[in-house]
Design an enzyme around this catalytic site. Structure first.
Site, PDB file in Angstrom:
ATOM      1  N   ALA A 145       1.518   1.459  11.540  1.00 20.64           N
ATOM      2  CA  ALA A 145       1.795   0.780  10.269  1.00 20.64           C
ATOM      3  C   ALA A 145       0.503   0.468   9.525  1.00 20.64           C
ATOM      4  O   ALA A 145      -0.547   0.241  10.132  1.00 20.64           O
ATOM      5  CB  ALA A 145       2.551  -0.517  10.539  1.00 20.64           C
ATOM      6  N   PRO A 172      -2.091 -12.028  10.004  1.00 22.87           N
ATOM      7  CA  PRO A 172      -2.338 -11.941  11.439  1.00 22.87           C
ATOM      8  C   PRO A 172      -2.645 -10.503  11.826  1.00 22.87           C
ATOM      9  O   PRO A 172      -2.123  -9.566  11.216  1.00 22.87           O
ATOM     10  CB  PRO A 172      -0.996 -12.380  12.045  1.00 22.87           C
ATOM     11  N   ASP A 173      -3.531 -10.319  12.813  1.00 23.53           N
ATOM     12  CA  ASP A 173      -3.793  -8.958  13.292  1.00 23.53           C
ATOM     13  C   ASP A 173      -2.790  -8.644  14.394  1.00 23.53           C
ATOM     14  O   ASP A 173      -2.879  -9.144  15.518  1.00 23.53           O
ATOM     15  CB  ASP A 173      -5.235  -8.812  13.804  1.00 23.53           C
ATOM     16  N   ILE A 174      -1.812  -7.806  14.047  1.00 24.16           N
ATOM     17  CA  ILE A 174      -0.670  -7.563  14.935  1.00 24.16           C
ATOM     18  C   ILE A 174      -1.108  -6.855  16.213  1.00 24.16           C
ATOM     19  O   ILE A 174      -0.781  -7.275  17.331  1.00 24.16           O
ATOM     20  CB  ILE A 174       0.394  -6.719  14.191  1.00 24.16           C
ATOM     21  N   ILE A 175      -1.874  -5.791  16.041  1.00 24.35           N
ATOM     22  CA  ILE A 175      -2.223  -4.977  17.210  1.00 24.35           C
ATOM     23  C   ILE A 175      -3.151  -5.739  18.157  1.00 24.35           C
ATOM     24  O   ILE A 175      -3.015  -5.659  19.377  1.00 24.35           O
ATOM     25  CB  ILE A 175      -2.812  -3.611  16.758  1.00 24.35           C
ATOM     26  N   GLY A 207       0.412   1.471  16.965  1.00 21.20           N
ATOM     27  CA  GLY A 207       0.386   0.800  15.655  1.00 21.20           C
ATOM     28  C   GLY A 207       0.041   1.783  14.549  1.00 21.20           C
ATOM     29  O   GLY A 207      -1.123   1.968  14.204  1.00 21.20           O
ATOM     30  N   ASP A 221      -3.742  -6.434   4.999  1.00 26.08           N
ATOM     31  CA  ASP A 221      -4.752  -7.260   5.671  1.00 26.08           C
ATOM     32  C   ASP A 221      -4.737  -8.695   5.148  1.00 26.08           C
ATOM     33  O   ASP A 221      -5.173  -9.611   5.825  1.00 26.08           O
ATOM     34  CB  ASP A 221      -6.143  -6.648   5.466  1.00 26.08           C
ATOM     35  N   ASN A 227       0.849  -1.206   0.000  1.00 25.37           N
ATOM     36  CA  ASN A 227       0.000   0.000   0.000  1.00 25.37           C
ATOM     37  C   ASN A 227       0.876   1.244   0.000  1.00 25.37           C
ATOM     38  O   ASN A 227       2.106   1.150   0.002  1.00 25.37           O
ATOM     39  CB  ASN A 227      -0.946  -0.029   1.205  1.00 25.37           C
TER      40      ASN A 227
HETATM   41  O1  PMT Z   1       2.693   6.158   6.565  1.00 24.81           O
HETATM   42  P1  PMT Z   1       2.070   7.479   6.150  1.00 24.81           P
HETATM   43  O2  PMT Z   1       2.189   7.709   4.663  1.00 24.81           O
HETATM   44  O3  PMT Z   1       2.594   8.625   6.967  1.00 24.81           O
HETATM   45  O4  PMT Z   1       0.491   7.383   6.414  1.00 24.81           O
HETATM   46  C1  PMT Z   1       0.016   7.255   7.699  1.00 24.81           C
HETATM   47  C2  PMT Z   1      -1.120   6.224   7.781  1.00 24.81           C
HETATM   48  C3  PMT Z   1      -2.321   6.737   7.004  1.00 24.81           C
HETATM   49  C4  PMT Z   1      -0.662   4.875   7.222  1.00 24.81           C
HETATM   50  C5  PMT Z   1      -1.439   6.065   9.316  1.00 24.81           C
HETATM   51  O5  PMT Z   1      -1.832   7.297   9.818  1.00 24.81           O
HETATM   52  C6  PMT Z   1      -2.556   5.018   9.525  1.00 24.81           C
HETATM   53  O6  PMT Z   1      -3.730   5.275   9.431  1.00 24.81           O
HETATM   54  N1  PMT Z   1      -2.102   3.767   9.856  1.00 24.81           N
HETATM   55  C7  PMT Z   1      -3.000   2.595  10.009  1.00 24.81           C
HETATM   56  C8  PMT Z   1      -3.365   2.051   8.660  1.00 24.81           C
HETATM   57  C9  PMT Z   1      -4.232   0.830   8.790  1.00 24.81           C
HETATM   58  O7  PMT Z   1      -3.772  -0.227   8.511  1.00 24.81           O
HETATM   59  O8  PMT Z   1      -5.431   1.051   9.296  1.00 24.81           O
HETATM   60  P2  PMT Z   1      -6.536  -0.089   9.573  1.00 24.81           P
HETATM   61  O9  PMT Z   1      -7.758   0.674   9.894  1.00 24.81           O
HETATM   62  O10 PMT Z   1      -6.576  -1.049   8.442  1.00 24.81           O
HETATM   63  O11 PMT Z   1      -5.991  -0.850  10.852  1.00 24.81           O
HETATM   64  C10 PMT Z   1      -6.339  -0.497  12.183  1.00 24.81           C
HETATM   65  C11 PMT Z   1      -5.182  -0.798  13.119  1.00 24.81           C
HETATM   66  O12 PMT Z   1      -4.890  -2.186  13.100  1.00 24.81           O
HETATM   67  C12 PMT Z   1      -3.891  -0.096  12.776  1.00 24.81           C
HETATM   68  O13 PMT Z   1      -3.279   0.333  13.971  1.00 24.81           O
HETATM   69  C13 PMT Z   1      -3.050  -1.176  12.089  1.00 24.81           C
HETATM   70  O14 PMT Z   1      -1.647  -0.975  12.295  1.00 24.81           O
HETATM   71  C14 PMT Z   1      -3.536  -2.418  12.805  1.00 24.81           C
HETATM   72  N2  PMT Z   1      -3.457  -3.651  12.011  1.00 24.81           N
HETATM   73  C15 PMT Z   1      -4.188  -3.799  10.862  1.00 24.81           C
HETATM   74  C16 PMT Z   1      -4.167  -5.004  10.178  1.00 24.81           C
HETATM   75  C17 PMT Z   1      -3.355  -6.049  10.669  1.00 24.81           C
HETATM   76  N3  PMT Z   1      -3.283  -7.191  10.025  1.00 24.81           N
HETATM   77  N4  PMT Z   1      -2.637  -5.879  11.785  1.00 24.81           N
HETATM   78  C18 PMT Z   1      -2.667  -4.710  12.463  1.00 24.81           C
HETATM   79  O15 PMT Z   1      -1.991  -4.551  13.490  1.00 24.81           O
END
Ligand code: PMT
Length: 400
Positions: free
Chosen positions: A275, A305-308, A273, A279, A210
């Site tokens: 990152a 895996p969902d890390i967080i 988290g 997914d 991404n």
């Molecule tokens: O890196 P930049 O270009 O500066 O951009 C910043 C950002 C937009 C990437 C950052 O601000 C952001 O939103 N990061 C989270 C992106 C994301 O994966 O969002 P999510 O809504 O899909 O996930 C929710 C949370 O679960 C996040 O904390 C993510 O790290 C965590 N996660 C998601 C999937 C997974 N398999 N494991 C996880 O830990």
């Protein structure tokens, strides 16, 4: 090792012979990883040509308040908001007096009034002017307003007099301003941060990923380091310089990120988290390069895996903050993730906007925890990271 990595500095140059030292200062700031934009007053232009500063900084120099061309590029309010620090070096007696009175009759004066950034001045003037009660009172007023005053030095002056009033050297200025970013409030706290994208391989040369640049996570790591934390930054592949003063682990896939996170978080207090973890991963990665003979290609993806969620479940002592990247129903979906993943707080950003979120220098977010929600309006990721650290600090201590 860099002291000012990714810090954005607006260097204001005012009229005085010490303006020649500002040219060297631009270089020293850049050597330490800072991004620099130069603003010159008409007086400064009498001593150093804007072209010199433009060549050194690599960016157009801002001079006039009513310059239509410059305003069409980055307007003065936008520039004021861009900076993490407004450094005025040299600061003449006249400009210091103007700051005290809030005069906006020059571009630099207007930027000083409009900026939310830290402000610092390095005065330079004749020693009698420096010792004059009017100047002393003005400098005290600026100090009362939280403006950091660097120097001046004492010694032989351009006019041949001896005494205090020389602008301090560029290296000392760089050392002092790097200290301003340090707050020490997270002393003794171990913070683990994830940043950037993950890559999931399809075959030896292709992957799914991404647009995350890592800027948000790296800015948070820098802000946590400045706050005195012991920081472990676990990063996917990005084009950023790793912040000085942290343990840095480089990973590629979600699986690798998960192992690194679980390994270092046992002793940690806070997990953030940021990152953008993929997914899904490819169910069976081809050992050979996939041939491109067919019109269509079907791949089976399997949930990563969902890390967080894993780290929040495994280490109950952790204060866990996630990010939510949403394109609609920001608060609603973010709250669902907060609960489902067992987080203490979640920071939601609107990824449908091109001016914030993925790969931009700014962000606007909503902080949501179990008791409250608040909005951090659009600002630089560096500034936002500092504000997020402050917010985490409040909630973390409240929850202990
Ligand atoms: O890196 P930049 O270009 O500066 O951009 C910043 C950002 C937009 C990437 C950052 O601000 C952001 O939103 N990061 C989270 C992106 C994301 O994966 O969002 P999510 O809504 O899909 O996930 C929710 C949370 O679960 C996040 O904390 C993510 O790290 C965590 N996660 C998601 C999937 C997974 N398999 N494991 C996880 O830990």
């Amino acid at each position: 090792m860099f002291k000012l990595t990714n810090k954005r500095i607006i260097l204001g140059v005012t009229g005085g012979i010490a303006a020649y030292k500002s040219a060297e200062l631009v270089r020293r700031l850049q050597d330490q990883g800072a991004q620099v934009r130069v603003v010159m007053t008409p007086g400064a232009e009498e001593f150093v040509r804007p072209l010199t500063m433009q060549a050194l900084s690599g960016h157009p120099v801002f001079t006039g308040l009513l310059d239509e061309k410059a305003e069409a590029g980055m307007g003065h309010i936008e520039l004021a908001k861009w900076g993490d620090l407004l450094l005025i070096a040299p600061a003449s007696a006249d400009f210091i007096a103007n700051m005290v009175h809030g005069r906006a009759d020059s571009l630099l004066g207007a930027i000083y009034l409009a900026t939310p950034a830290l402000v610092s001045v390095a005065p330079a003037m004749n020693h009698e002017m420096w010792k004059h009660p009017a100047t002393s009172d003005n400098v005290d007023t600026l100090r009362d307003r939280q403006v950091h005053v660097i120097g001046p030095d004492s010694g032989i002056q351009a006019c041949g007099d001896i005494g205090p009033g020389r602008m301090v050297g560029p290296e000392i200025i760089v050392d002092q301003i790097s200290e301003f970013f340090k707050t020490g409030e997270l002393q003794g706290i171990h913070v683990v941060i994830t940043a950037g994208p993950t890559r999931e391989a399809l075959d030896p040369v292709r992957y799914v990923s991404n647009y995350s640049s890592g800027k948000m996570g790296y800015a948070i790591a820098s802000a946590a380091i400045d706050a005195g934390a012991l920081v472990t930054l676990i990063s996917g592949p990005v084009n950023l310089i790793e912040p000085e003063g942290c343990k840095f682990l480089s990973v590629v896939s979600a699986e690798e990120m998960l192992s690194a996170v679980l390994e270092v978080s046992e002793s940690a207090h806070i997990f953030i988290g940021a990152a953008a973890v993929s997914d899904y991963k490819i169910e069976s990665v081809s050992e050979e390069k996939i041939k491109s003979n067919d019109e269509t290609l079907t791949l089976t993806l399997r949930k990563s895996p969902d890390i967080i969620q894993s780290v929040a479940k495994k280490y109950e002592q952790l204060f866990v903050v996630g990010f939510a990247a949403e394109s609609n129903n920001l608060e609603g979906y973010a709250k669902e993730k907060l609960e489902k993943k067992g987080l203490d707080a979640i920071i939601a950003n609107d990824i449908s906007r091109s001016d914030i979120g993925f790969n931009s220098d700014s962000n606007e977010v909503s902080w949501i925890d179990k008791n409250s929600s608040l909005i951090f309006s659009k600002r630089s990721k560096t500034q936002l990271a500092r504000d997020i650290i402050q917010q985490i600090l409040k909630s973390f201590h409240h929850n202990r």
